[in-house]
Design a protein around this motif. Structure first.
Motif, PDB file in Angstrom:
ATOM      1  N   CYS A   1      17.462  70.597  33.607  1.00 21.15           N
ATOM      2  CA  CYS A   1      16.175  70.144  34.154  1.00 21.15           C
ATOM      3  C   CYS A   1      16.006  70.658  35.579  1.00 21.15           C
ATOM      4  CB  CYS A   1      16.101  68.617  34.136  1.00 21.15           C
ATOM      5  SG  CYS A   1      14.536  67.981  34.797  1.00 21.15           S
ATOM      6  N   PRO A   2      15.275  71.761  35.766  1.00 20.64           N
ATOM      7  CA  PRO A   2      15.106  72.305  37.118  1.00 20.64           C
ATOM      8  C   PRO A   2      14.346  71.379  38.051  1.00 20.64           C
ATOM      9  CG  PRO A   2      13.689  73.439  35.544  1.00 20.64           C
ATOM     10  CD  PRO A   2      14.611  72.580  34.739  1.00 20.64           C
TER      11      PRO A   2
ATOM     12  N   PHE B   1      20.432  72.258  44.667  1.00 27.18           N
ATOM     13  CA  PHE B   1      20.898  73.638  44.821  1.00 27.18           C
ATOM     14  C   PHE B   1      20.164  74.356  45.959  1.00 27.18           C
ATOM     15  CE2 PHE B   1      21.997  72.319  40.601  1.00 27.18           C
ATOM     16  CZ  PHE B   1      23.225  72.909  40.359  1.00 27.18           C
ATOM     17  N   LYS B   2      19.564  73.595  46.840  1.00 26.69           N
ATOM     18  CA  LYS B   2      18.823  74.176  47.949  1.00 26.69           C
ATOM     19  C   LYS B   2      19.712  75.131  48.749  1.00 26.69           C
ATOM     20  CE  LYS B   2      15.910  72.916  51.892  1.00 26.69           C
ATOM     21  NZ  LYS B   2      15.338  71.795  52.675  1.00 26.69           N
ATOM     22  N   GLY B   3      19.205  76.354  48.958  1.00 29.57           N
ATOM     23  CA  GLY B   3      19.943  77.344  49.725  1.00 29.57           C
ATOM     24  C   GLY B   3      21.068  78.026  48.974  1.00 29.57           C
ATOM     25  N   LYS B   4      21.224  77.726  47.677  1.00 27.86           N
ATOM     26  CA  LYS B   4      22.309  78.309  46.886  1.00 27.86           C
ATOM     27  C   LYS B   4      21.772  79.362  45.911  1.00 27.86           C
ATOM     28  CE  LYS B   4      25.177  74.150  47.223  1.00 27.86           C
ATOM     29  NZ  LYS B   4      25.941  73.109  46.503  1.00 27.86           N
TER      30      LYS B   4
ATOM     31  N   ASP C   1       9.814  77.822  39.899  1.00 28.20           N
ATOM     32  CA  ASP C   1       9.999  76.572  40.648  1.00 28.20           C
ATOM     33  C   ASP C   1      11.231  76.637  41.547  1.00 28.20           C
ATOM     34  OD1 ASP C   1       7.784  75.504  39.485  1.00 28.20           O
ATOM     35  OD2 ASP C   1       8.855  74.289  38.024  1.00 28.20           O
ATOM     36  N   LEU C   2      12.338  77.123  40.988  1.00 30.18           N
ATOM     37  CA  LEU C   2      13.592  77.169  41.741  1.00 30.18           C
ATOM     38  C   LEU C   2      13.531  78.153  42.895  1.00 30.18           C
ATOM     39  CD1 LEU C   2      16.023  77.007  38.699  1.00 30.18           C
ATOM     40  CD2 LEU C   2      15.833  75.284  40.504  1.00 30.18           C
ATOM     41  N   ALA C   3      12.760  79.218  42.736  1.00 25.93           N
ATOM     42  CA  ALA C   3      12.687  80.244  43.780  1.00 25.93           C
ATOM     43  C   ALA C   3      12.200  79.679  45.107  1.00 25.93           C
ATOM     44  CB  ALA C   3      11.790  81.395  43.335  1.00 25.93           C
ATOM     45  N   GLY C   4      11.431  78.603  45.053  1.00 28.15           N
ATOM     46  CA  GLY C   4      10.943  77.985  46.288  1.00 28.15           C
ATOM     47  C   GLY C   4      11.968  77.096  46.956  1.00 28.15           C
ATOM     48  N   LEU C   5      13.108  76.863  46.282  1.00 33.72           N
ATOM     49  CA  LEU C   5      14.131  75.969  46.812  1.00 33.72           C
ATOM     50  C   LEU C   5      15.437  76.673  47.135  1.00 33.72           C
ATOM     51  CD1 LEU C   5      13.741  72.999  44.282  1.00 33.72           C
ATOM     52  CD2 LEU C   5      13.175  72.902  46.711  1.00 33.72           C
ATOM     53  N   VAL C   6      15.839  77.580  46.266  1.00 38.13           N
ATOM     54  CA  VAL C   6      17.184  78.143  46.353  1.00 38.13           C
ATOM     55  C   VAL C   6      17.175  79.474  47.088  1.00 38.13           C
ATOM     56  CG1 VAL C   6      17.784  77.006  44.195  1.00 38.13           C
ATOM     57  CG2 VAL C   6      17.036  79.385  44.147  1.00 38.13           C
TER      58      VAL C   6
ATOM     59  N   ALA D   1      10.265  87.594  45.919  1.00 35.44           N
ATOM     60  CA  ALA D   1      11.277  88.502  46.477  1.00 35.44           C
ATOM     61  C   ALA D   1      12.703  88.067  46.182  1.00 35.44           C
ATOM     62  CB  ALA D   1      11.075  88.624  47.986  1.00 35.44           C
ATOM     63  N   ASN D   2      12.909  86.780  45.945  1.00 35.48           N
ATOM     64  CA  ASN D   2      14.286  86.288  45.757  1.00 35.48           C
ATOM     65  C   ASN D   2      14.620  86.041  44.289  1.00 35.48           C
ATOM     66  OD1 ASN D   2      12.586  84.067  45.569  1.00 35.48           O
ATOM     67  ND2 ASN D   2      14.108  82.642  46.400  1.00 35.48           N
ATOM     68  N   VAL D   3      13.987  86.814  43.388  1.00 32.45           N
ATOM     69  CA  VAL D   3      14.249  86.692  41.962  1.00 32.45           C
ATOM     70  C   VAL D   3      14.659  88.047  41.392  1.00 32.45           C
ATOM     71  CG1 VAL D   3      13.278  86.196  39.683  1.00 32.45           C
ATOM     72  CG2 VAL D   3      12.653  84.768  41.631  1.00 32.45           C
ATOM     73  N   THR D   4      15.734  88.056  40.621  1.00 31.42           N
ATOM     74  CA  THR D   4      16.166  89.249  39.889  1.00 31.42           C
ATOM     75  C   THR D   4      16.075  88.955  38.399  1.00 31.42           C
ATOM     76  OG1 THR D   4      17.696  89.915  41.638  1.00 31.42           O
ATOM     77  CG2 THR D   4      18.078  90.833  39.439  1.00 31.42           C
ATOM     78  N   VAL D   5      15.470  89.861  37.627  1.00 27.44           N
ATOM     79  CA  VAL D   5      15.325  89.691  36.191  1.00 27.44           C
ATOM     80  C   VAL D   5      16.254  90.669  35.479  1.00 27.44           C
ATOM     81  CG1 VAL D   5      13.765  89.830  34.217  1.00 27.44           C
ATOM     82  CG2 VAL D   5      12.943  88.904  36.394  1.00 27.44           C
TER      83      VAL D   5
END
Length: 529
Positions: free
Chosen positions: A341-342, A349-352, A369-374, A400-404
């Motif tokens: 459950c993200p 996981f903030k900053g991880k 959703d997670l990209a805005g936190l981690v 920018a902080n997502v790799t697929v």
């Protein structure tokens, strides 16, 4: 801190307080403490029955505050500022400590009062978790009913050192007397079942005494709720056996496509379902898991607690659950870096660095959703391309902080024996093995039907779904099925509701054509002169 509308609503709620309340704030010099102080000062101004004491030299967690009933041992504590999803928990705590009625069944209240022991609960939550309030509110109410129960709700974002020390990577996470007690959405009945070890046997004995049902619905999600309403409206004896009323909907955040309801969330929708069902004469048996179905003239359903219920017809609406990837490390590190459950666990996981496994709508939405936190998100997709809607893919690829990574088969979730530290996958094109260094893995690969207990009893598809005809009839006469557990395509709430209603009507039609009903219909009828 509270806007005018919220203050007005809160003031009207606090008019229901009948006993004095003392709030004791344990403060330090942090920004969170100042925010807490502001909130509490505003609350005190809304009711003449509430007073505030501020302390800086006590030994409580800081910042935190307790809500107490003066002259008694009744009280609850919040470590952090309970806004977001927990604001309702704060309001209920104020009302209940202030003497307002607790809306539990009488039997549940009596069971809580009779608990023999001293219980100190600590519950770690995040303010964005939609599963946490049920646990918080259940424990708070229990503490008001039985003063030997002490509870503290801890915002993990405010106390990261404790989160790190206790290796908490999923919320809600409960500790009892310093030891791990449980995690995930948990009802008051489930908590009591773990505390009162004799409760299961007592419940089983009581359930087994129940009269024969005309229709017994197994499952309390949208399909089960609709079936219960439609069956009860026919005037027949209706029961619902549910492991948790609301089902998979309880784990759904936003609902924006249920016709006539512009926007709501899963927990609210689940509450509305249960309230609607309770408008009718339906026997709801919650926190009961079915483990065996025995066909016959009277169909028998056995529960995990050992109860045996009998019914002339049965509707199976057991729904589905998160599908697991079944690789080494998944079970070992569940709630220690592996999550499903993200929305609930993302803030931990903030900053991880995290991975999301699954390239459908749920996986891509989770990654966004997670990209805005981690710090960074790696999305792993088994297929050659993502399967999510085009608009979601465009949003994902703009981050920018997502790799697929596509054409990738997850082979193992790695860890140090305590928490996750990586993920291994195989490139399906080249066969090469790769490892991604990270601290969390969110599995988002769809659902699996809850039908293991039905194998060999009713016809199942190769995917484990219950095979049904156009009327919801299964391969067993008198046994019907509806919702996500069936072969009906498109797993949507609105479809499940319609299928539940159809199954109930089909079950009623089956009953009126059965031998018993036919004999009753043929019996002589006295006609007054």
């Amino acid at each position: 801190m509270l806007d005018a509308d919220l203050k007005s609503q809160l003031k009207s709620y606090l008019e229901k307080v009948v006993q004095p309340i003392e709030i004791v704030a344990s403060l330090d010099d942090s920004a969170t403490a100042r925010e807490m102080q502001e909130l509490l000062q505003e609350i005190v101004l809304l009711s003449d029955k509430i007073s505030l004491v501020e302390r800086r030299d006590d030994k409580e967690r800081k910042p935190s505050f307790s809500i107490n009933r003066p002259g008694s041992d009744i009280g609850v504590r919040f470590a952090g500022v309970p806004m977001g999803h927990e604001f309702t928990s704060l309001v209920l705590a104020l009302l209940q400590v202030g003497g307002h009625t607790i809306r539990f069944d009488d039997a549940v209240i009596e069971q809580i009062r009779n608990l023999d022991g001293d219980y100190v609960f600590e519950t770690f939550i995040s303010l964005s978790c939609h599963n946490c309030p049920e646990v918080v509110q259940a424990l708070n109410a229990m503490a008001v009913i039985n003063p030997r129960i002490k509870v503290t709700t801890i915002d993990g974002g405010v106390f990261p050192q404790e989160v790190e020390a206790r290796q908490i990577m999923a919320v809600p996470m409960m500790f009892l007397n310093g030891e791990h007690f449980g995690q995930g959405r948990t009802s008051v009945e489930e908590i009591l079942a773990k505390l009162d070890t004799n409760a299961g046997a007592r419940q089983a004995a009581e359930l087994s005494k129940k009269d024969v049902f005309d229709v017994l619905i197994v499952g309390g999600g949208p399909a089960g709720a609709a079936a219960a309403i439609y069956a009860s409206r026919k005037g027949i004896k209706t029961g619902v056996l549910a492991e948790r009323f609301g089902g998979q909907v309880l784990d759904t955040l936003a609902i924006e496509n249920f016709v006539s309801v512009t926007e709501t969330d899963g927990p609210k929708f689940a509450v509305a379902l249960e309230q609607h069902v309770k408008q009718y004469e339906v026997d709801i048996m919650n926190t009961q898991r079915a483990v065996q179905l025995a066909p016959g003239k009277l169909i028998e359903v056995t529960t995990a607690s050992g109860a045996v219920l009998k019914s002339k017809s049965v509707i199976l609406a057991t729904g589905a659950r998160w599908r697991e990837i079944n690789v080494p490390g998944e079970k070992e590190y569940r709630n220690h870096g592996v999550a499903y459950c993200p929305h609930c666990d993302g803030p931990l996981f903030k900053g991880k660095r995290v991975a999301v496994i699954g390239g459908g709508n749920s996986g891509v939405e989770a990654a966004i959703d997670l990209a805005g936190l981690v710090k960074h998100v790696t999305l792993i997709e088994f297929g050659a391309e993502l399967r999510a809607d085009a608009v979601l893919q465009r949003k994902l690829r703009s981050l920018a902080n997502v790799t697929v990574i596509v054409s990738a088969q997850t082979s193992e979730i790695n860890g140090d024996g305590k928490i996750v530290n990586g993920l291994s996958y195989t490139d399906r094109n080249s066969g090469a093995s790769h490892r991604v260094e990270l601290e969390g893995v969110f599995v988002q690969i769809g659902l699996v039907p809850n039908t293991e207990w039905l194998k060999g009893v009713v016809g199942l598809s190769r995917h484990g779904e219950i095979e049904v005809d156009a009327r919801g009839q299964t391969s067993v006469p008198g046994v019907f099925a509806a919702g996500d557990v069936t072969t009906v395509p498109f797993k949507q709430i609105v479809i499940a509701v319609g299928e539940g209603a159809k199954a109930a009507l089909a079950a009623f039609d089956h009953l009126i054509r059965s031998d018993d009903v036919a004999e009753e219909a043929a019996a002589p009828v006295a006609i007054a002169a």
